[in-house]
Design a protein around this motif. Structure first.
Motif, mmCIF file in Angstrom:
data_model
loop_
_atom_site.group_PDB
_atom_site.id
_atom_site.type_symbol
_atom_site.label_atom_id
_atom_site.label_comp_id
_atom_site.label_asym_id
_atom_site.label_seq_id
_atom_site.Cartn_x
_atom_site.Cartn_y
_atom_site.Cartn_z
ATOM 1 N N MET A 1 0.839 -1.199 0.000
ATOM 2 C CA MET A 1 0.000 0.000 0.000
ATOM 3 C C MET A 1 0.875 1.251 0.000
ATOM 4 O O MET A 1 1.783 1.391 0.811
ATOM 5 N N LYS A 2 0.601 2.183 -0.934
ATOM 6 C CA LYS A 2 1.341 3.428 -0.991
ATOM 7 C C LYS A 2 0.829 4.382 0.087
ATOM 8 O O LYS A 2 -0.349 4.344 0.456
ATOM 9 N N THR A 3 1.719 5.251 0.534
ATOM 10 C CA THR A 3 1.353 6.206 1.579
ATOM 11 C C THR A 3 1.737 7.619 1.152
ATOM 12 O O THR A 3 2.503 7.823 0.207
ATOM 13 N N LEU A 4 1.179 8.575 1.857
ATOM 14 C CA LEU A 4 1.595 9.968 1.727
ATOM 15 C C LEU A 4 1.917 10.486 3.112
ATOM 16 O O LEU A 4 1.563 9.878 4.130
ATOM 17 N N ARG A 5 2.594 11.611 3.144
ATOM 18 C CA ARG A 5 2.874 12.293 4.404
ATOM 19 C C ARG A 5 1.854 13.409 4.585
ATOM 20 O O ARG A 5 1.503 14.117 3.626
ATOM 21 N N GLN A 6 1.399 13.599 5.831
ATOM 22 C CA GLN A 6 0.443 14.666 6.101
ATOM 23 C C GLN A 6 0.639 15.188 7.512
ATOM 24 O O GLN A 6 0.894 14.418 8.449
ATOM 25 N N ILE A 7 0.542 16.496 7.658
ATOM 26 C CA ILE A 7 0.633 17.109 8.977
ATOM 27 C C ILE A 7 -0.700 16.933 9.689
ATOM 28 O O ILE A 7 -1.758 17.251 9.136
ATOM 29 N N ALA A 8 -0.630 16.421 10.901
ATOM 30 C CA ALA A 8 -1.845 16.116 11.660
ATOM 31 C C ALA A 8 -1.748 16.685 13.058
ATOM 32 O O ALA A 8 -0.671 16.673 13.687
ATOM 33 N N VAL A 9 -2.873 17.196 13.550
ATOM 34 C CA VAL A 9 -3.007 17.528 14.969
ATOM 35 C C VAL A 9 -3.535 16.266 15.634
ATOM 36 O O VAL A 9 -4.655 15.831 15.350
ATOM 37 N N THR A 10 -2.731 15.666 16.483
ATOM 38 C CA THR A 10 -3.099 14.383 17.079
ATOM 39 C C THR A 10 -3.637 14.518 18.500
ATOM 40 O O THR A 10 -4.170 13.552 19.060
ATOM 41 N N GLN A 320 4.824 31.284 7.544
ATOM 42 C CA GLN A 320 5.475 29.983 7.639
ATOM 43 C C GLN A 320 4.963 29.085 6.519
ATOM 44 O O GLN A 320 3.745 28.973 6.293
ATOM 45 N N ALA A 321 5.895 28.461 5.810
ATOM 46 C CA ALA A 321 5.549 27.573 4.701
ATOM 47 C C ALA A 321 6.253 26.235 4.887
ATOM 48 O O ALA A 321 7.280 26.141 5.571
ATOM 49 N N PHE A 322 5.682 25.208 4.263
ATOM 50 C CA PHE A 322 6.305 23.888 4.268
ATOM 51 C C PHE A 322 6.776 23.539 2.861
ATOM 52 O O PHE A 322 6.029 23.692 1.886
ATOM 53 N N ASP A 323 8.033 23.071 2.785
ATOM 54 C CA ASP A 323 8.644 22.657 1.528
ATOM 55 C C ASP A 323 8.502 21.144 1.404
ATOM 56 O O ASP A 323 9.200 20.387 2.080
ATOM 57 N N TRP A 324 7.587 20.716 0.534
ATOM 58 C CA TRP A 324 7.301 19.284 0.404
ATOM 59 C C TRP A 324 8.246 18.573 -0.552
ATOM 60 O O TRP A 324 8.098 17.376 -0.800
ATOM 61 N N THR A 325 9.227 19.318 -1.094
ATOM 62 C CA THR A 325 10.245 18.666 -1.923
ATOM 63 C C THR A 325 11.412 18.165 -1.081
ATOM 64 O O THR A 325 12.365 17.600 -1.612
ATOM 65 N N ASP A 326 11.362 18.363 0.211
ATOM 66 C CA ASP A 326 12.409 17.931 1.136
ATOM 67 C C ASP A 326 12.679 16.436 0.962
ATOM 68 O O ASP A 326 11.778 15.597 1.166
ATOM 69 N N PRO A 327 13.886 16.044 0.589
ATOM 70 C CA PRO A 327 14.176 14.617 0.386
ATOM 71 C C PRO A 327 14.028 13.773 1.634
ATOM 72 O O PRO A 327 13.835 12.554 1.567
ATOM 73 N N LYS A 328 14.091 14.401 2.825
ATOM 74 C CA LYS A 328 13.936 13.639 4.062
ATOM 75 C C LYS A 328 12.554 13.002 4.165
ATOM 76 O O LYS A 328 12.363 12.025 4.921
ATOM 77 N N LEU A 329 11.583 13.530 3.426
ATOM 78 C CA LEU A 329 10.223 12.971 3.509
ATOM 79 C C LEU A 329 10.146 11.567 2.932
ATOM 80 O O LEU A 329 9.218 10.809 3.197
ATOM 81 N N ASN A 330 11.161 11.200 2.129
ATOM 82 C CA ASN A 330 11.160 9.873 1.510
ATOM 83 C C ASN A 330 12.008 8.868 2.280
ATOM 84 O O ASN A 330 12.157 7.720 1.847
ATOM 85 N N GLU A 331 12.548 9.316 3.403
ATOM 86 C CA GLU A 331 13.401 8.396 4.179
ATOM 87 C C GLU A 331 12.555 7.416 4.975
ATOM 88 O O GLU A 331 11.438 7.735 5.386
#
Length: 331
Positions: A1-10, A320-331
């Motif tokens: 199953m493929k996933t995505l990253r998402q900012i969440a208030v938990t 404040q902005a988020f850069d979603w091209t950050d390679p760390k997101l694929n680690e």
């Protein structure tokens, strides 16, 4: 199953960048999808409505301003191509999927994080296109956060005389750096030459004292538009304090509800939310709305620190902005 990253208030005041299942269902003919390039934080809404709330179901997912690069198009979205960059009202997530009609192509060469600011600039543009106060009258902008700063720039572009008010020296300097020339720490008193001449108060702080102060200088039959949300009581001012001045100034006071306008233009209704966003994109692209120096881009993995800083009121930049091209997101 493929996933995505998402900012969440938990949980209250708890932010995480989590992995979630990706919707892999085939695109509908009128849909587009792609990888997110940038999202920007709407601090007022995201802090009060999501981050600070004790009454939400968790997890919940903030964000409503995203720019993404298309890598999939439905059969009815033939006017867009793979690789095109578009704005949508998407959340803080590594992928976006929306109807073609809900996306606006961004001008070539425009930085994604700057393009995403069109959402914040569009908020006050509802007031710009609905107010009966016409240029070159004076507009007083109270509160020079992201929405107020862009409001001041937009009204200047519309030919108004703009006076910006904010107690923060940092925000005042930022507004000055954006080319605004009449920026003050507080609303002038009744002895100032502008008293009784201000046609429009665009209240962007959400602070009831700002409205009360602004009533000192509004002209008769002037308009007060409450753009900033009064999320909580800030003073001991009573309704009488405000209503007495409204009555004797013959002032019009109304909500700055952005959604007074329809999403899209229609016959006999040319003004719209997406029309305002397109206009803001054009102004940002040609430099009439300045974003340079206003934006701090961070990795979504730094989201906890970003929201803590916003909550404390201490950030290096206005937006404040988020850069979603950050390679760390694929680690």
């Amino acid at each position: 199953m493929k996933t995505l990253r998402q900012i969440a208030v938990t949980a209250p005041e708890t932010i995480e960048c989590i992995k979630r299942p990706l919707d892999e269902s085939p695109l509908k003919p009128d849909e587009i999808a792609g990888r997110t390039l940038a999202t920007v934080v709407s601090a007022g809404t995201e802090l009060a409505y999501f981050y600070q709330s004790r009454e939400r179901t968790y997890p919940c997912f903030p964000g409503y301003a995203a720019v993404f690069e298309i890598d999939q198009t439905g059969s009815d979205a033939s006017d867009l191509r793979i690789g095109d960059r578009v704005f949508c009202m998407g959340g803080h997530a590594s992928r976006q999927r929306c109807k073609r009609i809900d996306a606006v192509r961004i001008p070539d060469g425009l930085r994604p994080e700057a393009a995403a600011c069109s959402r914040l600039a569009g908020i006050s543009m509802t007031t710009l296109v609905t107010t009966p106060v016409r240029p070159p009258e004076t507009v007083l902008i109270t509160g020079l956060g992201p929405v107020g700063n862009f409001a001041a720039q937009a009204f200047r572009n519309g030919g108004y005389r703009v006076i910006g008010i904010d107690p923060s020296p940092v925000r005042r300097q930022t507004a000055t750096d954006c080319g605004l020339t009449d920026i003050r720490e507080s609303v002038p008193d009744e002895t100032d030459p502008i008293a009784g001449t201000v046609g429009l108060i665009a209240e962007c702080s959400g602070h009831e004292q700002a409205t009360l102060d602004a009533l000192r200088v509004i002209r008769k039959r002037g308009e007060i538009v409450l753009i900033g949300v009064p999320w909580r009581k800030r003073t001991d001012a009573t309704a009488f304090d405000i209503l007495n001045k409204v009555f004797h100034r013959y002032a019009i006071i109304r909500s700055g509800w952005e959604w007074e306008l329809p999403l899209r233009a229609a016959p006999f209704q040319p003004a719209s939310i997406f029309g305002n966003i397109q206009g803001a994109l054009d102004w940002i692209s040609d430099g009439r709305i300045v974003t340079k120096g206003l934006i701090e881009s961070r990795s979504p993995l730094d989201a906890p620190a970003v929201y803590r800083a916003l909550n404390s009121g201490v950030t290096d930049r206005l937006i404040q902005a988020f850069d979603w091209t950050d390679p760390k997101l694929n680690e």
